[in-house]
Scaffold this motif. Structure first.
Motif, PDB file in Angstrom:
ATOM      1  N   GLN A  82      -6.725  40.342 -44.669  1.00  9.03           N
ATOM      2  CA  GLN A  82      -7.126  40.139 -46.059  1.00  9.03           C
ATOM      3  C   GLN A  82      -8.649  40.217 -46.185  1.00  9.03           C
ATOM      4  N   TYR A  83      -9.091  40.851 -47.273  1.00  4.84           N
ATOM      5  CA  TYR A  83     -10.522  40.911 -47.587  1.00  4.84           C
ATOM      6  C   TYR A  83     -10.722  40.443 -49.021  1.00  4.84           C
ATOM      7  N   SER A  84     -11.649  39.520 -49.222  1.00  9.95           N
ATOM      8  CA  SER A  84     -11.905  38.953 -50.552  1.00  9.95           C
ATOM      9  C   SER A  84     -13.309  39.325 -51.013  1.00  9.95           C
ATOM     10  N   GLY A  85     -13.373  39.922 -52.200  1.00 11.50           N
ATOM     11  CA  GLY A  85     -14.650  40.230 -52.821  1.00 11.50           C
ATOM     12  C   GLY A  85     -14.923  39.255 -53.957  1.00 11.50           C
ATOM     13  N   ASN A 130     -16.503  35.002 -43.091  1.00 13.09           N
ATOM     14  CA  ASN A 130     -17.097  35.722 -44.218  1.00 13.09           C
ATOM     15  C   ASN A 130     -16.011  36.039 -45.259  1.00 13.09           C
ATOM     16  N   GLN A 131     -15.807  37.329 -45.560  1.00  7.79           N
ATOM     17  CA  GLN A 131     -14.780  37.696 -46.551  1.00  7.79           C
ATOM     18  C   GLN A 131     -13.441  38.075 -45.907  1.00  7.79           C
ATOM     19  N   GLY A 183     -16.595  29.982 -33.372  1.00  4.66           N
ATOM     20  CA  GLY A 183     -17.513  31.093 -33.561  1.00  4.66           C
ATOM     21  C   GLY A 183     -18.019  31.150 -34.988  1.00  4.66           C
ATOM     22  N   PRO A 184     -18.019  32.341 -35.603  1.00  8.63           N
ATOM     23  CA  PRO A 184     -18.540  32.482 -36.966  1.00  8.63           C
ATOM     24  C   PRO A 184     -17.552  32.071 -38.058  1.00  8.63           C
TER      25      PRO A 184
END
Length: 218
Positions: A193-196, A149-150, A100-101
């Motif tokens: 987890q989210y990465s900026g 993505n992030q 998928g993405p």
């Protein structure tokens, strides 16, 4: 000493990437610092040659006798182990595939100990404790994660093989009053987890199923 072998076959693009590695290691430490334990010192002293107690050799060196008061003092301070040896194999499998993405990733790692031995004094024989309490023959970890993505989500399992020390203490598990055996232990973990730009935030739960570790006799 360490020897490694890596296999990374070329798969059709739609199948993803696969890699497998095996590492053999052999570690020997001379004069490492450790504590043996008072009960272990007394057991090994009493089980040694009859003359060791009076001659202050082997583990009996750590037992002080007070004949006047009919008492024993065990010196369980940190001492220099003559030899510590650990030998084993690490098996690692990794599979990555675009789904998928994002990308899915699977990791599997298994450690096999072929020898875990030590001796307190140079003249003592090496004693292999592999498979006994605190020294499993096999351990492993497995986790699957998905990143897009992030974001990245992960689920993992840690495994420790069951162990027992009945043979070491010459106890029959059927008749012994002591519990010296534990079964396989699994611990589940999960995280998000989210990465900026230049920062990362991770939230997770360790021991997701709240599994208590097994208990043995003192």
């Amino acid at each position: 000493m360490a020897i490694g072998l890596v296999l990374q076959p070329t798969l059709p693009e739609a199948w993803g990437d696969l890699a497998f590695a095996v590492d053999y290691y052999e570690i020997e430490v001379e004069n490492g610092v450790s504590r043996t334990g008072a009960s272990e010192i007394l057991t090994r002293c009493y089980d040694s040659n009859p003359g060791d107690f009076a001659a202050d050799v082997g583990f009996c060196r750590l037992v002080e006798r007070d004949k006047a008061n009919n008492a024993l003092t065990v010196h369980d301070s940190y001492v220099n182990l003559a030899t510590d040896i650990v030998k084993g194999l690490d098996y690692t499998l990794r599979y990555r595939k675009d789904v998928g993405p994002g990308t899915a990733l699977f990791n599997l790692g298994v450690t096999q100990y072929t020898e875990v031995s030590s001796k307190l004094f140079a003249e003592d024989p090496l004693e292999d404790v592999k498979g006994m309490i605190n020294n499993p023959e096999f351990t492993g970890t497995a986790d699957v994660s998905y990143a897009w993505n992030q974001w990245r989500v992960r689920y993992g399992v840690e495994w420790i093989q069951g162990m027992d020390s009945y043979a070491y203490y010459e106890e029959d598990p059927v008749t012994s009053q002591y519990d010296l055996e534990v079964g396989d232990y699994f611990q589940h973990n999960t995280s998000v987890q989210y990465s900026g730009e230049g920062w990362t935030v991770t939230a997770g739960v360790r021991n997701l199923l709240n599994e208590n570790p097994p208990v043995i006799s003192a």
